[in-house]
Design an enzyme around this catalytic site. Structure first.
Site, PDB file in Angstrom:
ATOM      1  CD1 TRP A 326      -3.003   1.423   0.833  1.00 47.45           C
ATOM      2  CD2 TRP A 326      -1.430   2.431   2.066  1.00 47.45           C
ATOM      3  NE1 TRP A 326      -3.459   2.679   1.155  1.00 47.45           N
ATOM      4  CE2 TRP A 326      -2.521   3.323   1.907  1.00 47.45           C
ATOM      5  CE3 TRP A 326      -0.323   2.851   2.805  1.00 47.45           C
ATOM      6  CZ2 TRP A 326      -2.532   4.601   2.475  1.00 47.45           C
ATOM      7  CZ3 TRP A 326      -0.331   4.128   3.359  1.00 47.45           C
ATOM      8  CH2 TRP A 326      -1.432   4.982   3.193  1.00 47.45           C
ATOM      9  CG  HIS A 327       3.374   2.494   3.290  1.00 44.84           C
ATOM     10  ND1 HIS A 327       2.715   1.560   4.054  1.00 44.84           N
ATOM     11  CD2 HIS A 327       3.415   3.629   4.031  1.00 44.84           C
ATOM     12  CE1 HIS A 327       2.384   2.113   5.212  1.00 44.84           C
ATOM     13  NE2 HIS A 327       2.783   3.358   5.228  1.00 44.84           N
ATOM     14  N   GLY A 328       3.873   1.713  -1.267  1.00 47.50           N
ATOM     15  CA  GLY A 328       4.573   2.013  -2.509  1.00 47.50           C
ATOM     16  C   GLY A 328       4.613   0.825  -3.438  1.00 47.50           C
TER      17      GLY A 328
END
Length: 493
Positions: A326-328
């Site tokens: 989700w972060h990257g």
């Protein structure tokens, strides 16, 4: 129209002024217009995507709302829920992960000696898409579970998804908290305005005094990492640990403070995370809105800790791998997430051993010495994780991780720090500011809320502090011509 700009402050002033003049029953319409205008200034035509996500969420919610929450009818809701979530995830996947998937396929083709297809994806990433998609999914799940009624007013639901203080980088709020506040707006409150402005002031201090001074130091070292070893690499990891905290916590405080002035309460997103005594506690204090979202909408549906010890450990790893993704859109982010999952698994497995050892050695588990050891160890583990979060590749991360332990402490005193892209005066100011940050965090950790304590002082003392703080931030803040106001780290997620 970024938070760190005079345009935003003017926008906020106009929004607040009009908001409290309007009749309460139509204030949400003005907030929606302001939020869509704000997002249009950020992303242009991609505002249409935000509206499309709102429409998908609204229609799915209405369809589920036509049935009650009894067991038989709830089965009829499930296809609607699944369809709605799949559509939202397809939107997120296309814009955020298409390039990542193509790069992964290309790497596999190279490894297998297969001729690459030569497909290149250049897709603009909409600002805040990960945040508002998760809010929309949370709303659908809560409606399905019967925790909240389906929202029949499209404009209110659209406002929940696109509310301007949080649309860029959260916090990831819940419809059950936000929509009732839009339905029953509060009157203007001097206390809310004062509290909100103080939160914003602290957020600007974290962002443009600390984070934006740390950024060039970190970027300088990471851009030419092979030229450095030992202490400077270790310092770069510490600097990034502080940079990402001040950057994201600064954003969150500005967002929460902006909403507070409007009389709207947004959940706290940070609670002194670097004073945590374990990785599990760190995640209860870091990006709280995401951690609680992952718990409620992924970990618990996977079975949580209800399906046995081993399944619990597997679920933790799954959740944190997804958190990393989700972060990257890169494998370094996935590894970062898995690393935090493994930290927690190891912590759970070794907990009985640590408790037995503490008891045998007659060590007070709540004693200051053990607390300090736990805080330092947790801080170091989090630092190691941030290396993979910041590094552009595993090659860079591996170099930093293997070479950062060759300490040469004299570089702290021989002027080397002043040759890393930041003037000497800025570095000295940065050092003082970090000390202030540490003091405030420790006080907050002990339950002393500094801004609350300040409001209890005499009027003349308060205004001297207010004036001095504003003057300091305006004078010493990193902003103005040439400043990249879009550089909030989490706005790229």
């Amino acid at each position: 129209m970024q938070f760190v700009s005079l345009k935003f402050l003017l926008f906020l002033l106009i929004t607040i002024s009009v908001y409290f003049v309007l009749p309460k029953k139509i204030r949400y319409i003005w907030l929606l217009a302001a939020s869509w205008g704000f997002y249009y200034k950020l992303s242009g035509k991609l505002l249409l995507l935000l509206i499309a996500v709102s429409v998908i969420t609204y229609v799915a919610g209405i369809l589920m709302g036509r049935s009650d929450t009894s067991g038989e009818n709830r089965k009829g809701k499930k296809p609607v829920l699944v369809t709605g979530i799949v559509l939202l995830l397809l939107v997120l996947g296309y814009f955020k992960y298409t390039g990542f998937l193509l790069e992964t396929v290309k790497s596999l083709q190279d490894a297998l000696g297969i001729e690459p297809l030569g497909i290149v994806a250049e897709i603009a990433l909409p600002v805040g898409i990960s945040f508002y998609i998760f809010q929309a999914i949370g709303y659908l799940v809560d409606t399905y579970r019967g925790k909240i009624p389906a929202q029949k007013n499209f404009l209110r639901l659209a406002l929940f998804i696109s509310f301007f203080p949080e649309v860029m980088s959260g916090p990831i709020e819940r419809a059950g908290n936000m929509i009732p506040q839009f339905e029953n707006p509060k009157d203007f409150s001097y206390e809310n305005m004062r509290d909100g402005l103080l939160l914003m002031l602290w957020g600007y201090f974290q962002k443009i005094i600390i984070a934006d001074r740390l950024a060039p130091l970190v970027d300088h070292i990471y851009s030419s990492y092979s030229n450095y070893t030992g202490t400077l690499l270790f310092l770069a990891t510490i600097f990034y640990t502080l940079e990402i905290y001040c950057d994201f916590a600064g954003y969150s405080n500005i967002a929460i403070g902006s909403a507070k002035i409007l009389g709207i309460d947004i959940m706290k997103n940070f609670e002194q995370p670097y004073l945590s005594r374990s990785i599990a506690e760190f995640w209860r204090r870091w990006h709280i809105s995401l951690s609680s979202w992952l718990r409620d909408y992924i970990y618990i549906p996977l079975g949580g800790n209800r399906k046995g010890y081993v399944r619990k450990l597997i679920n933790i790893c799954i959740v944190f791998a997804l958190s990393g993704l989700w972060h990257g859109a890169a494998w370094t982010f996935v590894f970062w997430g898995l690393l935090h999952g493994l930290y927690q698994v190891i912590g759970i497995i070794t907990k009985p051993l640590k408790e037995n050892l503490t008891a045998k050695l007659n060590i007070d588990p709540q004693g200051l010495a053990l607390r300090l050891v736990n805080i330092v160890v947790t801080f170091i583990l989090v630092n190691i994780g941030w290396i993979f979060f910041r590094a552009p590749s595993f090659k860079v991360a591996r170099y930093v991780l293997t070479n950062m332990w060759k300490f040469k402490p004299w570089v702290l005193f021989d002027g080397t720090l002043f040759n890393l892209g930041l003037p000497e005066a800025d570095i000295r100011l940065l050092g003082v500011s970090i000390i202030v940050l540490a003091i405030v965090d420790v006080l907050n950790y002990k339950g002393i809320v500094v801004r609350k304590a300040l409001t209890n002082q005499a009027l003349w003392i308060r205004w001297i502090v207010y004036f001095a703080a504003v003057l300091f931030i305006v004078t010493c803040g990193v902003w103005g011509p040439g400043y990249d106001a879009a550089s909030f780290i989490y706005s790229s997620f």
